[in-house]
Design a protein around this motif. Structure first.
Motif, PDB file in Angstrom:
ATOM      1  N   VAL A 264       0.620  -1.436  -0.121  1.00 14.81           N
ATOM      2  CA  VAL A 264       0.061  -0.045  -0.030  1.00 14.81           C
ATOM      3  C   VAL A 264       1.066   1.143   0.072  1.00 14.81           C
ATOM      4  CG1 VAL A 264      -1.648   1.261   1.377  1.00 14.81           C
ATOM      5  CG2 VAL A 264      -2.087  -1.010   1.197  1.00 14.81           C
ATOM      6  N   GLU A 265       1.645   1.189   0.638  1.00 13.21           N
ATOM      7  CA  GLU A 265       2.682   2.508   0.693  1.00 13.21           C
ATOM      8  C   GLU A 265       3.365   2.727  -0.615  1.00 13.21           C
ATOM      9  OE1 GLU A 265       6.056   4.535   3.514  1.00 13.21           O
ATOM     10  OE2 GLU A 265       5.273   2.503   4.165  1.00 13.21           O
ATOM     11  N   ALA A 266       3.877   1.433  -1.121  1.00 13.03           N
ATOM     12  CA  ALA A 266       4.528   1.826  -2.443  1.00 13.03           C
ATOM     13  C   ALA A 266       3.696   2.361  -3.263  1.00 13.03           C
ATOM     14  CB  ALA A 266       5.111   0.338  -2.967  1.00 13.03           C
ATOM     15  N   GLY A 267       2.387   2.071  -3.554  1.00 10.42           N
ATOM     16  CA  GLY A 267       1.308   2.877  -4.580  1.00 10.42           C
ATOM     17  C   GLY A 267       1.090   4.034  -3.907  1.00 10.42           C
ATOM     18  N   ALA A 268       0.899   4.211  -2.666  1.00 10.86           N
ATOM     19  CA  ALA A 268       0.616   5.615  -2.169  1.00 10.86           C
ATOM     20  C   ALA A 268       1.746   6.723  -2.383  1.00 10.86           C
ATOM     21  CB  ALA A 268       0.027   5.491  -0.637  1.00 10.86           C
ATOM     22  N   SER A 269       2.834   6.247  -2.124  1.00 11.61           N
ATOM     23  CA  SER A 269       4.185   7.047  -2.494  1.00 11.61           C
ATOM     24  C   SER A 269       4.145   7.539  -3.831  1.00 11.61           C
ATOM     25  CB  SER A 269       5.476   6.233  -1.990  1.00 11.61           C
ATOM     26  OG  SER A 269       5.430   5.986  -0.608  1.00 11.61           O
TER      27      SER A 269
ATOM     28  N   LEU B  43      -6.758  12.212  -3.836  1.00 16.83           N
ATOM     29  CA  LEU B  43      -7.158  11.250  -4.850  1.00 16.83           C
ATOM     30  C   LEU B  43      -6.287  10.340  -5.316  1.00 16.83           C
ATOM     31  CD1 LEU B  43      -9.131   9.861  -6.696  1.00 16.83           C
ATOM     32  CD2 LEU B  43      -8.761  11.993  -8.098  1.00 16.83           C
ATOM     33  N   LEU B  44      -5.004  10.670  -5.860  1.00 13.44           N
ATOM     34  CA  LEU B  44      -3.875   9.944  -6.193  1.00 13.44           C
ATOM     35  C   LEU B  44      -3.281   9.236  -5.271  1.00 13.44           C
ATOM     36  CD1 LEU B  44      -2.410  12.461  -8.939  1.00 13.44           C
ATOM     37  CD2 LEU B  44      -4.012  10.568  -9.212  1.00 13.44           C
TER      38      LEU B  44
END
Length: 631
Positions: free
Chosen positions: A153-158, A176-177
């Motif tokens: 999750v952190e990889a995508g959120a970053s 949103l992103l």
């Protein structure tokens, strides 16, 4: 005399405005590319669509690499290394998590926590995000008692947060992103795109909820899941059995399981917080240098694994064994639950990198299976036909997860997506519902996203507003109307003051309700008997939403948004709770902008400004930003 030579011409005093900072194409850029860039600037929806697809795809590729690296490190340490040192004795198993802790300690010492704490509110760079993904691979590959979902999750959120920051998007689009990247991370890491969308809405987007927003998050989740399914194949984390549902009379038993799941989640939450305080040196008798904290966490996991190897690593194999009804007696299951809970807290608290989803589901499976066995002993089949323990284990997984991360819809959809059995829905919803309700009832502060191994959804505007008391933006002279005034007297006062609303108070100065012109006009349309005057107390709105004088503007904004309002009464926190004034959205916006100006001036007065690009990117955007704008 001025020279006529062109090279000596006096430059024009008119300054030329620089091009917008989102896209600054060089002069060598082909005309076609420049046209595309400027066209995208005028089409924010198209740009956002391209970005969420790119973020989802890039996140899927990152998760594929992450899974491959975890397996490679697992192979090197638990197969190659243990194959070499294993003959020395069983105690050598503890060396593997110790080595993992040493590697994480060195990384944290050299990389300053991979960008978790950033006083300038800049998002972590992609290099920092990649370093943290590598750290998670080392932690999980060497046996840390954590899960891969948080780093995914952190990889995508970053990715989402960094790209939106580079393009200087509005705060809404940044959120949103960030949510789209988080959804792509869970969809790619867990092969559960529907649950991933609910995770983004519950934990990251929250009030930023619109059909278009969910549409973008859906597309990001699809892109992330598609990439991993193409490259790794579709394979869920657990091969779940068919859900065994016997009778609706069992529903009260699942409610009881939900209550126990809430208790387990609260113990886990407090254990993680205690471990963090211990390893941060907040307890006088326990002081450990930062470099050695992950090593101590790895040592703890290693020693526990010598006695109970099931707690080593993510634990998916043990969870699947429980779900397959492999012979575990209830005493062993409860022991597994306790040891896994302690090891998860020590792993997170010591600085090892991973998520909390997998440990929470491990605890839920152990609890549910033990509960199912105990129920079968207490209630024989002659009294009530009861499902097998794996059925309770599946429901327990969702219940513990939901109350731990406070995301009930995510937990329900995750288990439903994994089982694909509609019969599980009612027991699942009953257990999850009671678990979350009891967790909220306890009024204990839940884990934040960083404590769960996920990125903080930083909101610069909220951070500024949370430091400003509501009295700083309060209007101290609103229109106060005694509750005993008649309909016509109230209408006359509102008309003479040319205002839309007034605060209705009693003789003690306490707030009774709010009256608007619309309320008065509706009452006037029904007015028939002059002999029976109607008072403001009878017609004012008494469903009050207000803010106390000691609360912050962030609280006021949340209540305004929740009620769809533009103003709130401000109440004295001390008895008799007199009305002090009124706070309006327009005044909150002005107060925020003034506070932002003061903060920026102080930054420039106390230190040298950074280069213009970095300085512009560090600025929070205005509060009243249209949802569709890209700034």
């Amino acid at each position: 005399m001025a020279s006529s030579h062109p090279s000596e011409t006096t430059p024009s005093p008119i300054a030329v405005a620089p091009s917008p900072p989102y896209f600054q194409p060089r002069s060598q850029t082909p005309a076609g590319v420049m046209k595309l860039v400027y066209w995208l600037k005028t089409k924010p929806e198209v740009l956002t669509l391209l970005l969420v697809l790119a973020i989802g795809s890039a996140t899927g590729l990152a998760i594929v690499g992450f899974h491959g690296l975890v397996e490679f490190i697992h192979y090197l340490t638990l197969e190659v290394l243990m194959g070499a040192i294993g003959p020395w004795g069983d105690w050598t198993l503890a060396i593997v998590p110790i080595l993992g802790g040493l590697a994480i300690g060195l990384m944290r010492w050299g990389w300053r926590d991979f960008g978790e704490s950033n006083p300038t509110h800049q998002p972590p760079s992609l290099i920092q995000a990649a370093a943290k993904l590598v750290a998670a691979s080392i932690s999980l590959g060497t046996g840390a008692s954590l899960g891969p979902e948080g780093p995914s999750v952190e990889a995508g959120a970053s990715l989402g947060r960094s790209w939106s920051h580079w393009l200087r998007m509005s705060e809404d689009r940044r959120q949103l992103l960030l949510g789209a990247g988080a959804a792509a991370g869970l969809a790619a890491g867990f092969n559960a795109p529907i649950a991933a969308v609910f995770l983004a809405v519950e934990l990251f987007l929250k009030t930023t909820f619109a059909a278009s927003t969910v549409g973008f998050v859906l597309l990001a989740a699809v892109a992330g899941a598609l990439i991993t399914q193409v490259l790794l194949g579709w394979q869920p984390p657990f091969d779940l059995p068919v859900y065994d549902f016997r009778s609706f009379k069992e529903l009260p038993l699942y409610v009881g399981l939900g209550g126990l799941a809430s208790l387990v989640s609260q113990v886990l939450t407090q254990a993680i917080k205690l471990a963090e305080r211990l390893f941060k040196g907040e307890v006088a008798w326990f002081q450990v240098p930062p470099l050695f904290r992950p090593i101590l966490g790895g040592l703890s996991v290693g020693l526990a694994a010598l006695l109970m190897p099931q707690v080593l690593g993510v634990g998916y194999e043990t969870v699947e064994a429980i779900l397959r009804n492999v012979s575990f007696d209830w005493q062993l299951l409860l022991l597994l639950l306790v040891v896994k809970l302690v090891m998860t807290a020590l792993s997170l608290g010591s600085g090892l990198v991973g998520g909390i989803f997998a440990p929470a589901m491990f605890l839920g499976a152990a609890l549910g299976a033990a509960y199912g066995q105990a129920v079968a002993l207490v209630l024989p089949d002659a009294w009530l036909e009861i499902a097998a323990p794996p059925a309770y284990a599946m429901v327990g997984m969702a219940a513990v997860l939901a109350s731990t991360v406070r995301a009930p819809l995510t937990a329900v959809m995750l288990l439903f997506e994994l089982t694909r059995d509609y019969r599980i829905i009612l027991p699942l919803m009953a257990a999850v519902g009671i678990s979350v309700l009891l967790a909220e009832r306890c009024q204990l502060k839940p884990l934040n996203l960083q404590q769960m191994g996920m990125p903080l959804a930083r909101n610069e505007i909220q951070e500024i507003l949370s430091t400003i008391p509501v009295t700083q933006a309060m209007e101290t002279d609103p229109l106060f109307l005694p509750a005993s005034l008649t309909l016509f007297e109230g209408l006359k006062l509102l008309s003479s003051q040319a205002t839309h609303s007034g605060l209705v108070i009693n003789p003690l100065g306490e707030l009774v309700g709010v009256i608007t012109l619309s309320d008065l006009n509706r009452a006037l349309a029904k007015y028939h008997s002059p002999s029976e005057p109607v008072t403001l107390h009878q017609i004012c709105s008494k469903a009050l939403i207000y803010v106390y004088s000691h609360e912050s503007l962030a609280v006021a904004i949340a209540r305004l948004a929740g009620g769809g309002l533009h103003q709130l009464p401000v109440i004295d926190q001390c008895p008799p709770h007199a009305v002090l004034g009124l706070v309006r959205l327009e005044q909150i916006t002005l107060t925020y902008e003034l506070a932002l100006s003061d903060r920026l001036q102080n930054q420039y007065l106390t230190k040298e400004p950074q280069d213009s690009q970095s300085a512009q990117q560090a600025l929070p955007l205005p509060l009243a930003v249209p949802h569709q704008s890209l700034e």
